[in-house]
Scaffold this active site. Structure first.
Site, PDB file in Angstrom:
ATOM      1  N   ASP A  21       0.710  -1.360  -0.058  1.00  0.00           N
ATOM      2  CA  ASP A  21       0.147   0.035  -0.080  1.00  0.00           C
ATOM      3  C   ASP A  21       0.787   1.221   0.059  1.00  0.00           C
ATOM      4  OD1 ASP A  21       1.112  -0.306   2.560  1.00  0.00           O
ATOM      5  OD2 ASP A  21      -0.988  -0.965   3.415  1.00  0.00           O
ATOM      6  N   ASN A  81      -7.637  -2.684  14.615  1.00  0.00           N
ATOM      7  CA  ASN A  81      -9.015  -3.358  14.475  1.00  0.00           C
ATOM      8  C   ASN A  81      -8.993  -4.232  13.453  1.00  0.00           C
ATOM      9  OD1 ASN A  81      -8.043  -2.026  11.929  1.00  0.00           O
ATOM     10  ND2 ASN A  81      -9.364  -0.476  11.828  1.00  0.00           N
ATOM     11  N   HIS A 135      -7.319  -4.786  10.526  1.00  0.00           N
ATOM     12  CA  HIS A 135      -7.067  -4.418   9.197  1.00  0.00           C
ATOM     13  C   HIS A 135      -5.845  -5.218   8.666  1.00  0.00           C
ATOM     14  CE1 HIS A 135      -4.863  -0.722  10.380  1.00  0.00           C
ATOM     15  NE2 HIS A 135      -4.044  -1.116   9.385  1.00  0.00           N
ATOM     16  N   GLU A 171      -9.841  -2.173   5.592  1.00  0.00           N
ATOM     17  CA  GLU A 171     -10.342  -1.755   6.885  1.00  0.00           C
ATOM     18  C   GLU A 171     -11.675  -2.608   7.159  1.00  0.00           C
ATOM     19  OE1 GLU A 171      -8.835   0.326   9.068  1.00  0.00           O
ATOM     20  OE2 GLU A 171      -8.176   2.093   8.056  1.00  0.00           O
TER      21      GLU A 171
END
Length: 241
Positions: free
Chosen positions: A67, A134, A136, A141
């Site tokens: 990314d 979380n 990801h 996400e």
């Protein structure tokens, strides 16, 4: 899925680096999928040390990163291209390295181009992953479905706050990123995930034992045939219970 609980971060990085070094030795022109963030830094240091000791040769290796922040050029010290150069590429005999272009005029077109770059290499042999608090992986996400291909994503407030420590202020943290999709990641032949620290304990537990759901993107890794998760004792604390 194999889970290895190590005594500390240093041991975790050493063990993970050996998987990547072995892949390069067995297949000198392999494709490595690489990740950024604080977690893999120790593993990259191990690989640089191996290179300096002439134990591994990167000259034929091809790399693709997961990314990049939208809006940051490669010479911005918070971009992931800069991170990779600083922590790995500038210290080895690199040849073919690829990171999404966060300043492309058409981000959607850049995602399509990057997806083709990965496909043209025949896919990833070993993919390195970190994991967010979380759940990801890359910048995929928690959401309602697993994104398939490289795409532009709006970062959640949780991720923005987690990344704020790298920027001068919260306002400077990019709100969008380009990221490989879950489908692209799952095509890798082998996946190695690293996690350390008590803050990762719950999401590691959810990844290993919780339901497979896009609400915890990493949970889909349980469907992959060759995944190894390395955690230190803190990140693996709930697994022991």
């Amino acid at each position: 899925m194999k889970v290895v609980i190590t005594k500390d971060y240093t041991e975790m990085c050493k063990l993970a680096s050996r998987i990547f070094a072995a892949e390069i030795t067995l297949k000198p022109d392999c494709v490595l999928g690489l990740a950024t963030g604080s977690t893999p830094v120790g593993m990259y240091k191990e690989l640089v040390e191996m290179y300096n000791e002439h134990r591994v040769d990167f000259s034929q290796v091809k790399t693709v990163n997961l990314d990049e922040y939208a809006g940051l050029s490669g010479d911005n010290d918070q971009s992931y291209r800069y991170f990779m150069n600083h922590n790995l590429f500038d210290h080895i005999n690199k040849e073919n390295t690829n990171v999404p272009n966060g300043t492309a005029a058409d981000l959607e077109a850049e995602c399509e181009r990057y997806e083709q770059v990965v496909a043209s290499m025949g896919g990833v042999d070993v993919q390195l992953l970190g994991i967010g608090n979380n759940g990801h992986i890359a910048f995929n996400e928690p959401c309602e479905e697993f994104p398939e291909k490289t795409h532009v994503v709006n970062l959640t407030q949780n991720t923005i706050e987690a990344n704020a420590r790298f920027f001068a202020s919260m306002d400077d943290v990019p709100k969008k990123a380009l990221t490989m999709g879950i489908g692209t990641i799952m095509k890798a032949k082998k996946i190695v995930l690293l996690a350390n620290g008590a803050k990762k304990a719950q999401t590691i537990y959810d990844t290993v034992y919780g339901p497979i759901t896009p609400k915890v993107p990493a949970s889909i890794l349980r469907l992959h045939p060759d995944v190894t998760i390395f955690v230190d004792e803190e990140a693996g604390a709930l697994l022991k219970k």
